[in-house]
Design a protein around this motif. Sequence first.
Motif, PDB file in Angstrom:
ATOM      1  N   VAL A 154       0.833  -1.218   0.000  1.00 20.21           N
ATOM      2  CA  VAL A 154       0.000   0.000   0.000  1.00 20.21           C
ATOM      3  C   VAL A 154       0.864   1.264   0.000  1.00 20.21           C
ATOM      4  O   VAL A 154       0.488   2.288  -0.559  1.00 20.21           O
ATOM      5  N   ILE A 244      -5.473  11.941   0.188  1.00 25.10           N
ATOM      6  CA  ILE A 244      -5.581  10.680  -0.565  1.00 25.10           C
ATOM      7  C   ILE A 244      -4.304   9.844  -0.468  1.00 25.10           C
ATOM      8  O   ILE A 244      -4.362   8.626  -0.513  1.00 25.10           O
ATOM      9  N   ALA A 247      -4.780   7.965   2.829  1.00 25.21           N
ATOM     10  CA  ALA A 247      -6.181   7.698   3.171  1.00 25.21           C
ATOM     11  C   ALA A 247      -6.244   6.472   4.081  1.00 25.21           C
ATOM     12  O   ALA A 247      -5.802   5.393   3.701  1.00 25.21           O
ATOM     13  N   LYS A 248      -6.794   6.677   5.261  1.00 26.45           N
ATOM     14  CA  LYS A 248      -6.791   5.606   6.262  1.00 26.45           C
ATOM     15  C   LYS A 248      -7.507   4.358   5.759  1.00 26.45           C
ATOM     16  O   LYS A 248      -7.105   3.236   6.053  1.00 26.45           O
ATOM     17  N   ILE A 249      -8.550   4.561   4.970  1.00 21.58           N
ATOM     18  CA  ILE A 249      -9.370   3.405   4.581  1.00 21.58           C
ATOM     19  C   ILE A 249      -8.663   2.456   3.635  1.00 21.58           C
ATOM     20  O   ILE A 249      -9.015   1.295   3.552  1.00 21.58           O
ATOM     21  N   ASP A 250      -7.680   2.923   2.883  1.00 22.80           N
ATOM     22  CA  ASP A 250      -6.959   1.954   2.049  1.00 22.80           C
ATOM     23  C   ASP A 250      -5.450   1.984   2.332  1.00 22.80           C
ATOM     24  O   ASP A 250      -4.872   0.956   2.637  1.00 22.80           O
ATOM     25  N   LEU A 251      -4.838   3.146   2.287  1.00 20.00           N
ATOM     26  CA  LEU A 251      -3.377   3.188   2.414  1.00 20.00           C
ATOM     27  C   LEU A 251      -2.903   3.385   3.854  1.00 20.00           C
ATOM     28  O   LEU A 251      -1.705   3.560   4.091  1.00 20.00           O
ATOM     29  N   ILE A 252      -3.823   3.420   4.772  1.00 27.63           N
ATOM     30  CA  ILE A 252      -3.549   3.544   6.210  1.00 27.63           C
ATOM     31  C   ILE A 252      -2.807   4.864   6.484  1.00 27.63           C
ATOM     32  O   ILE A 252      -3.435   5.867   6.722  1.00 27.63           O
TER      33      ILE A 252
ATOM     34  N   LEU B  14      -3.600  -4.860  -5.316  1.00 29.24           N
ATOM     35  CA  LEU B  14      -3.494  -4.213  -3.995  1.00 29.24           C
ATOM     36  C   LEU B  14      -4.331  -5.035  -3.031  1.00 29.24           C
ATOM     37  O   LEU B  14      -5.478  -5.378  -3.346  1.00 29.24           O
ATOM     38  N   PHE B  16      -5.748  -5.653   1.063  1.00 28.36           N
ATOM     39  CA  PHE B  16      -5.972  -5.044   2.378  1.00 28.36           C
ATOM     40  C   PHE B  16      -6.574  -6.089   3.320  1.00 28.36           C
ATOM     41  O   PHE B  16      -7.384  -6.906   2.897  1.00 28.36           O
ATOM     42  N   HIS B  20      -6.520  -4.484   9.505  1.00 26.59           N
ATOM     43  CA  HIS B  20      -6.438  -3.190   8.851  1.00 26.59           C
ATOM     44  C   HIS B  20      -7.220  -2.194   9.716  1.00 26.59           C
ATOM     45  O   HIS B  20      -8.312  -2.520  10.172  1.00 26.59           O
ATOM     46  N   PRO B  21      -6.679  -0.997   9.937  1.00 22.95           N
ATOM     47  CA  PRO B  21      -7.369  -0.080  10.857  1.00 22.95           C
ATOM     48  C   PRO B  21      -8.745   0.363  10.391  1.00 22.95           C
ATOM     49  O   PRO B  21      -9.556   0.796  11.198  1.00 22.95           O
ATOM     50  N   ALA B  22      -9.015   0.277   9.079  1.00 21.00           N
ATOM     51  CA  ALA B  22     -10.318   0.743   8.606  1.00 21.00           C
ATOM     52  C   ALA B  22     -11.349  -0.367   8.490  1.00 21.00           C
ATOM     53  O   ALA B  22     -12.520  -0.101   8.274  1.00 21.00           O
ATOM     54  N   VAL B 125     -15.481   5.704   6.497  1.00 22.03           N
ATOM     55  CA  VAL B 125     -14.779   5.283   5.271  1.00 22.03           C
ATOM     56  C   VAL B 125     -14.678   6.454   4.286  1.00 22.03           C
ATOM     57  O   VAL B 125     -13.662   6.647   3.635  1.00 22.03           O
ATOM     58  N   ILE B 353     -13.516   0.490  -1.624  1.00 24.14           N
ATOM     59  CA  ILE B 353     -13.675   0.105  -0.214  1.00 24.14           C
ATOM     60  C   ILE B 353     -15.015   0.642   0.307  1.00 24.14           C
ATOM     61  O   ILE B 353     -15.722  -0.026   1.064  1.00 24.14           O
TER      62      ILE B 353
END
Lengths: 349, 393
Positions: A154, A244, A247-252, B14, B16, B20-22, B125, B353
């Motif tokens: 990521v 972006i 972004a926490k939701i994918d790339l933390i 990719l 995840f 994962h935190p999300a 999200v 996501i």
Amino acid sequence: MENLLLFVLGLISSSIVAAVIATLYSLVLPGIERKVQARIQQRIGPPILTPGFWSVLKFGYKKKIEPNVQMPGLYRSLVYFGIGIVILLFLFTTPYWWAVLGWGSILGIAGLLKLEEVLYVLMGSQSQSFLSTGMPVPDLAKGSKHIGIRREFVEQHSAERALKMMAIGSLPLYVALLVPFAMAKSTMISSVVAMQNPAYIMSSDWLSTALPSSPVLFTFPGILAAIVYFVGYVMLLNEKPFSILKAKIDLIEGGVLEYASKLRAYYYIMRNVLMFALSSIFVTLFIGIPFDPFVPFMMLLNLALSLLLPVMLAALVAFSPILTFRQIYPAAIGLSAVGILALVISLGV
Amino acid sequence: MTSGEKHVEIEKELSFGPVHPALIEPYRIRLFVNDEIVEDCELNINMAYRGIEKLFDGLPVERALLIAERVCGICSHVHAWNAVRVIEGGLNIDVPPRADYVRVMTHEMQRIASHLILFGHAFEVVGHETFATRSFLLRESFMDLISYVGGNRVMPSVPIIGGIRPRADLTESLKRVILERVDEFEEKYKGYVTRIIEDPLVMSRLTGIGFLTKEDAIKFHATGPTGRASGWDYDLRTKMDEYKPFEFNVITDESCDTKARIVVRALEVFESLKIIRQAVKNLPEGPVVNRSWKAEEMDFTTAYMETYRGELMHSYALDSQGKIRNYKIRTPTPTNLAAMEHACVGDHVTEAILTIASCDPCLTCCTRAEVVDSGKSFVLSDFEIVRKYGWRK
């Protein structure tokens, strides 16, 4: 010769004082930012010193963890480079540096900012955290889709996003930065401040209380440029809605994911000083009040007004979602167009 | 690389999760992308295998129903209710109308709490923390009401075989409190929904992504609000006897995108409020439980009902001692997630996501596996499944 020695001594002492004050002050800014966000969200929020000061101190005492990266030495050094870059960026806008080799100019600021952006690309391309491809899950077991294609961490994807942000995302900030210089018809910060605050330039009194007579901010192109600068500030800090690349939701956390313990503390210092440096540059260029460590009134005024952008940032963050490139491209192009309009008007002025 | 019938070039993968935190629950997302565009997706949900169905086997039916409530913490009431509906249907146990009203009311209260969790998660999200935290603040009203009715916020334990627990019966003062709270909530909630709909940045993130056509929704059996947001007018509440006395609308949307899945849920909350008001105002007099039943041998019986995420199935048989045999639960999430695996193709990575989250996945209640082999039923661990059948089985 004596004058040169005096100047060098002044340069060194002012740089030390300015760097120390800026670093300490910048550690308070995240707390203020978080407090404003929390109040908007009807929460109490953390104590002011916790997110900036105490967390840095806490990470300083954490057990050292070796980052999981391709070249640990390089990865570690990037954060030290980062601190150096943002402190130099800030120092270049303090009066003693205005006379040094032309660094106190638009070129010095833009060059260092670009360098700071490059750091995120390097960090992202190095980091290989456990949290994505490295997870011990039998992805490539029998029946799995698409075996044999390139699998990316990521953070590497974050590096690609950082490149895109470098190419277009930070454009508005650079366009907005040009406006005060265009109005002063000079590339030097000293000319921009002299145009807005001649009393300060003329005065040699360390108790000077010179206020700007014609700030750029109070002109039409100045307001347009200030708005664009603010959005560019958000983009450069990688904060919402332009976060972006982390972004926490994918790339933390993006490329900085592998910074732990002391390195994380240093990363926080880097990010906080950048936040303050960009705010201080705004006050210097758009209001005409430089951070002069030897003129306490000007310095305090600069510090106080430097709260403006972080507070506005906090409010924006609280009310913004993360935008994807679907929205970022048009936003960056639109803002750059506004910045160019301000630039054209300012050249006319 | 090819994906199905369409030939697509895939640049990279990719991945995840499951840590994962999300991701609030463990699952693996593999996105096959070109630059930022998702060309294909693979979701592996079997990361938290609990084998809960196996726990039921051999338990007396009353004790087993307590476990049924613990299948899920968000939709605890619906699992408990559907579990008792199986035996009530199989042994023809009459349920007093007053008990049905309280069951329906609790169901709708939990539906509101569940939808508000989705808003909280979805806006987390999206990255909009203020809308996320507001959603959880609003949800507190209904968590309180559920605890007033059942005595517990998360596990109210309202239904029992033949009715409801007597402690969950509504008193006059509780009825007044519920009606007042519902009015207060509705006013605040209207403001919340209006702010979301009028926020251009949020709407730009939700609109035009995660397309799932009606045909695909039916094909994947994406039920509940996920299917209704694709224009599929399918709501089991319209077929349930318990819901016959209530007037409400089935909300559908033809937009078929992620925004539609959020909007359908947002509007369903108003319909739930309508049902709660009707249940409280028209609550029939009479007993709340019928105790004249006896656990006896029962053939496999199945009960379907509309839970907050879609269609839920419970099925079991009783042996001659009234003990459970072969309990089976099918929750809506596996089919909904399969639909999302298809819907997120074409989205940007970050949007994919969000699309996956927009079906309101609930994994703790769906990660179980049962493989029927030569007529004999086995429950296998993850490791055994992978070793024997490969990952995708």
